[in-house]
Design an enzyme around this catalytic site. Structure first.
Site, short mmCIF file in Angstrom:
data_model
loop_
_atom_site.label_atom_id
_atom_site.label_comp_id
_atom_site.label_asym_id
_atom_site.label_seq_id
_atom_site.Cartn_x
_atom_site.Cartn_y
_atom_site.Cartn_z
N SER A 1 54.36 42.22 42.72
CA SER A 1 54.66 40.85 43.18
C SER A 1 56.17 40.61 43.19
O SER A 1 56.91 41.18 42.39
CB SER A 1 54.01 39.82 42.26
OG SER A 1 52.61 39.90 42.34
N1 SAH Z 1 50.55 41.68 38.95
C1 SAH Z 1 50.75 42.77 39.86
C2 SAH Z 1 50.36 42.37 41.26
C3 SAH Z 1 49.86 43.51 42.05
S1 SAH Z 1 49.16 43.08 43.61
C4 SAH Z 1 52.19 43.27 39.82
O1 SAH Z 1 53.09 42.46 39.56
O2 SAH Z 1 52.42 44.44 40.07
C5 SAH Z 1 47.53 42.58 43.17
C6 SAH Z 1 46.65 43.62 42.53
O3 SAH Z 1 45.33 43.09 42.48
C7 SAH Z 1 46.54 44.95 43.29
O4 SAH Z 1 46.93 46.00 42.45
C8 SAH Z 1 45.04 45.04 43.65
O5 SAH Z 1 44.53 46.36 43.61
C9 SAH Z 1 44.41 44.17 42.58
N2 SAH Z 1 43.09 43.65 42.91
C10 SAH Z 1 42.60 43.26 44.11
N3 SAH Z 1 41.32 42.85 44.00
C11 SAH Z 1 40.99 42.98 42.67
C12 SAH Z 1 39.80 42.74 41.91
N4 SAH Z 1 38.67 42.28 42.48
N5 SAH Z 1 39.82 43.00 40.59
C13 SAH Z 1 40.95 43.47 39.97
N6 SAH Z 1 42.10 43.73 40.64
C14 SAH Z 1 42.12 43.50 41.98
#
Ligand code: SAH
Length: 217
Positions: free
Chosen positions: A66
């Site tokens: 993010s």
């Molecule tokens: N907090 C993270 C954001 C990553 S983007 C950071 O700062 O790096 C959002 C993440 O949500 C992705 O890695 C994606 O794989 C995950 N995601 C999507 N759907 C999901 C679900 N149903 N359960 C858990 N994770 C999920």
């Protein structure tokens, strides 16, 4: 510890924190936590020079870390206090997870992509994070560890999952970007004692989608 945080990185981080302040982030606790965390270690080394730009970047498996502003904004909306139990959906790189643990919270984080779950677990342990990370489906939450004081969703949800509302304590706060397609509305939900929900909207953001079920590569 086998990672390096140079004066150059620390200087770039101070500039990033100054920028977040200019963009309206007011929580000193959140800014202090982000000032300490070497974000460059959460990115592929190809992007190391961009680690302190206020931008999202690819972290593999089609996902992104993010944008720092988004991390700061969501963390501020949560009004976190040390000792709180927090559920994070979407561990991704683990960066936001470490922001939450550095704020003194007991963090439980779920990721549906096995590869990202593995990578983030490794980096978080190198950083001595106390967060517990899980490979699973965020729509289901973590009933075995519920209830949570705070629930944070870091992917764009098509709707507000009931299981996550159930796992939120009375008086607890959930922050969730809701909407399909290119843009999501940041929503904050407070759960009242009588079970009713108080919802407020906090602007438009861009997130990768929250998808159903686990992905095993
Ligand atoms: N907090 C993270 C954001 C990553 S983007 C950071 O700062 O790096 C959002 C993440 O949500 C992705 O890695 C994606 O794989 C995950 N995601 C999507 N759907 C999901 C679900 N149903 N359960 C858990 N994770 C999920």
């Amino acid at each position: 510890m086998n990672w390096v945080d140079t004066y150059k990185h620390q200087g770039m981080r101070r500039q990033l924190i100054a920028l977040l302040r200019e963009k309206g982030i007011e929580s000193e606790e959140v800014l202090a936590a982000m000032l300490k965390i070497p974000r460059h270690l959460f990115l592929d080394s190809a992007f190391i020079n961009f680690a302190y730009d206020d931008k999202a970047f690819p972290i593999g498996a089609g996902q992104t870390i993010s944008q720092p502003y988004t991390v700061a904004f969501q963390s501020s909306l949560l009004e976190l206090k040390p000792g709180m139990k927090v559920l994070e959906v979407g561990t991704g790189s683990g960066y936001q997870t470490l922001v939450l643990t550095n704020l003194g919270c007991k963090v439980f984080s779920i990721e549906r992509q096995k590869l990202l779950h593995r990578n983030s677990k490794k980096i978080l342990s190198q950083m001595n994070s106390t967060a517990k990370t899980f490979y699973g489906d965020g729509y289901k939450g973590l009933p075995a560890f519920a209830p949570f004081d705070r629930v944070l969703i870091t992917c764009g949800a098509p709707y507000i999952p009931n299981d996550l509302i159930d796992q939120l304590k009375v008086g607890g706060i959930m922050v969730i970007p809701v909407g399909e397609g290119d843009s999501q509305t940041m929503i904050r939900i407070i759960k009242n004692a009588d079970g009713t929900l108080e919802q407020t909207e906090h602007g438009a953001f861009k997130f990768v989608p929250m998808l159903e079920d686990k992905q095993s590569y």
